[in-house]
Design an enzyme around this catalytic site. Structure first.
Site, mmCIF file in Angstrom:
data_model
loop_
_atom_site.group_PDB
_atom_site.id
_atom_site.type_symbol
_atom_site.label_atom_id
_atom_site.label_comp_id
_atom_site.label_asym_id
_atom_site.label_seq_id
_atom_site.Cartn_x
_atom_site.Cartn_y
_atom_site.Cartn_z
ATOM 1 C CG ASP A 84 70.450 16.607 -28.902
ATOM 2 O OD1 ASP A 84 71.104 15.755 -29.527
ATOM 3 O OD2 ASP A 84 70.886 17.749 -28.624
ATOM 4 C CG HIS A 207 76.037 15.275 -31.996
ATOM 5 N ND1 HIS A 207 75.052 15.481 -31.057
ATOM 6 C CD2 HIS A 207 75.692 14.152 -32.661
ATOM 7 C CE1 HIS A 207 74.158 14.503 -31.149
ATOM 8 N NE2 HIS A 207 74.523 13.681 -32.116
ATOM 9 C CG ASN A 231 71.384 23.874 -28.722
ATOM 10 O OD1 ASN A 231 70.534 24.754 -28.785
ATOM 11 N ND2 ASN A 231 71.660 23.245 -27.599
ATOM 12 C CB THR A 232 75.902 26.871 -29.178
ATOM 13 O OG1 THR A 232 75.957 25.705 -28.363
ATOM 14 C CG2 THR A 232 76.490 28.041 -28.424
HETATM 15 P P1 13P Z 1 76.157 23.017 -30.770
HETATM 16 O O1 13P Z 1 75.472 23.565 -29.570
HETATM 17 O O2 13P Z 1 77.637 23.082 -30.661
HETATM 18 O O3 13P Z 1 75.647 23.598 -32.035
HETATM 19 O O4 13P Z 1 75.836 21.432 -30.786
HETATM 20 C C1 13P Z 1 74.517 21.001 -30.931
HETATM 21 C C2 13P Z 1 74.422 19.535 -30.802
HETATM 22 O O5 13P Z 1 75.295 18.791 -31.193
HETATM 23 C C3 13P Z 1 73.213 18.985 -30.175
HETATM 24 O O6 13P Z 1 73.308 17.615 -29.965
#
Ligand code: 13P
Length: 287
Positions: A84, A207, A231-232
């Protein structure tokens, strides 16, 4: 089954659904995502940032763990192990380490240098049977306490990068990483439409999947987005579930201090979140 992300994303683009990229941080995270993808009969992409890779001892450790876990758990759905936001150097490292997909984020370079480096890495990735994502237009987010709003990509530059033979394109459309600020303007669908017009069948990547309202995610998918990164949101639910366990004093009852018990509610929370996202993106049953 570890594979490049190309086929699953081309199928998603043609079938008008999205495939989730869920970032991993450790063994528990990886296991939770693999098991949920299998349960939902869905393809999935495991995202590894440079920081998370370093935390897990390095890209070689990550690749070895994911490969062995995929085999030990008997995972049959398509899974891509994807770098990533890679630098040029990290992209090369992940090719050597045995990832199945890379993202080269050249968005901080001027377009000529982004094109030059992306072109070189497209050849390297494809020579090794891997897929490659490129980026145009910075994705905003918090960096050293400063929240950037995200720069929208230029559709003509998107076409130039797409024409290099990449497999997926991350194009900024007002999306940012992390939790969205109160005054966020939302996704810029007019920009997305123009990018889609210029790039045709290229799977587009959204993203900053955390906190985008479901309706906007669904609309983005109808306008050509085939991969959504989250991710978050998994971090938030994991931490909240772990806090609840500790605050309820469950670690003090019997063998409640056993790490397998302490981490279990957080793992379950990740599984529930990944399931929710797979249903939202429409990739369930599409393995
Ligand atoms: P978030 O952490 O906002 O979900 O974004 C994840 C992301 O885009 C990883 O490249």
């Amino acid at each position: 089954m570890l594979v490049s992300a190309k086929e699953m994303l081309d199928k998603a683009k043609a079938g008008h659904y999205g495939v989730g990229q869920f970032n991993i941080n450790n063994l528990e995270w990886t296991k939770a995502i693999l098991l949920t993808a299998q349960e939902m009969n869905s393809p999935a992409i495991l995202g590894v940032s440079a920081g998370a890779g370093k935390y897990m001892c390095g890209f070689k450790t990550v690749a070895a763990m994911v490969k062995a876990m995929d085999a030990d758990l008997g995972i049959t759905v398509p899974i891509a192990l994807h770098l990533d936001h890679g630098t040029y150097e990290a992209s090369k490292e992940c090719v050597a380490a045995g990832f199945t997909s890379i993202m080269f984020d050249g968005s901080s370079y001027d377009i000529a240098e982004n094109i030059e480096k992306t072109k070189e890495l497209v050849k390297l990735a494809h020579d090794n049977g891997m897929s490659i994502e490129a980026e145009v237009g910075a994705i905003g987010g918090e960096e050293d306490g400063v929240v950037g709003m995200g720069e929208c990509a230029d559709p003509d530059e998107c076409k130039q990068i797409a024409d290099l033979g990449i497999d997926m394109l991350a194009a900024g459309i007002g999306n940012i990483h992390g939790v969205y600020p109160e005054n966020w303007a939302g996704l810029q669908f007019d920009v997305l439409e123009k990018i889609q017009e210029k790039t045709g069948t290229m799977p587009l990547v959204l993203h900053g999947g955390t906190g985008i309202p479901d309706e906007q995610v669904k609309r983005a998918i109808t306008l050509g987005v085939s991969k959504i990164n989250v991710n978050t949101e998994c971090q938030l639910v994991f931490t909240a579930a772990t806090r609840e366990y500790i605050e309820a004093g469950k670690d003090k009852v019997g063998k409640g201090f056993d790490p397998r018990k302490v981490l279990a509610p957080g793992v379950q929370a990740i599984q529930d979140k990944v399931k929710e996202k797979i249903l939202l993106f429409g990739s369930d049953g599409k393995a």
